[in-house]
Enzyme design. Sequence first.
Site, PDB file in Angstrom:
ATOM      1  N   SER A 181       0.837  -1.206   0.000  1.00 40.96           N
ATOM      2  CA  SER A 181       0.000   0.000   0.000  1.00 40.96           C
ATOM      3  C   SER A 181       0.872   1.257   0.000  1.00 40.96           C
ATOM      4  O   SER A 181       1.537   1.519  -0.975  1.00 40.96           O
ATOM      5  CB  SER A 181      -1.011   0.047   1.138  1.00 40.96           C
ATOM      6  OG  SER A 181      -2.315  -0.035   0.623  1.00 40.96           O
ATOM      7  N   CYS A 216      -2.076  -3.640   3.232  1.00 42.98           N
ATOM      8  CA  CYS A 216      -2.976  -4.779   3.086  1.00 42.98           C
ATOM      9  C   CYS A 216      -2.431  -5.988   3.845  1.00 42.98           C
ATOM     10  O   CYS A 216      -3.101  -7.014   3.935  1.00 42.98           O
ATOM     11  CB  CYS A 216      -3.222  -5.103   1.620  1.00 42.98           C
ATOM     12  SG  CYS A 216      -1.740  -5.470   0.694  1.00 42.98           S
ATOM     13  N   HIS A 264       3.208  14.011   6.851  1.00 45.68           N
ATOM     14  CA  HIS A 264       3.080  15.459   6.701  1.00 45.68           C
ATOM     15  C   HIS A 264       3.745  16.078   7.925  1.00 45.68           C
ATOM     16  O   HIS A 264       3.426  15.685   9.052  1.00 45.68           O
ATOM     17  CB  HIS A 264       1.612  15.896   6.662  1.00 45.68           C
ATOM     18  CG  HIS A 264       0.819  15.214   5.598  1.00 45.68           C
ATOM     19  ND1 HIS A 264       0.837  15.611   4.285  1.00 45.68           N
ATOM     20  CD2 HIS A 264      -0.010  14.148   5.659  1.00 45.68           C
ATOM     21  CE1 HIS A 264       0.048  14.828   3.585  1.00 45.68           C
ATOM     22  NE2 HIS A 264      -0.483  13.912   4.402  1.00 45.68           N
TER      23      HIS A 264
END
Length: 123
Positions: free
Chosen positions: A72, A92, A77
Amino acid sequence: MKLTKLHGQGNHLILDGTSNAKLDDPEFIRKFLITLPKKIKMKAISKPLIINQKAKEESESGITGTIILAESNITIHTYPSKKWFALDIFSCNEFPINKTIKYLTKKLKLTKYKKHLLKRGFC
């Protein structure tokens, strides 16, 4: 440490934290995104994408970094003026949550954090 299956459909770890790491350093974030997947037994299938965003308000400036995994993705941030970051590890596959947080505590020099763990899939 062997991982015990929680439900077999993957995890999404969301971590908000304060940090004494170099959250304003694109190279630090790039290296972090290269190293983290290896530490949690995932396979990067892209190079990290790093964007150093300069906002009108200094407090909103920071770095966004992401890397695509076979399992995935990982995205971070940062808000350096606040010493704050938001991190998502979306997979996953299940991964060792406690080992991951221990690594993040050391690597990101966490001073405080809040985690949320979501189970992926229809379980």
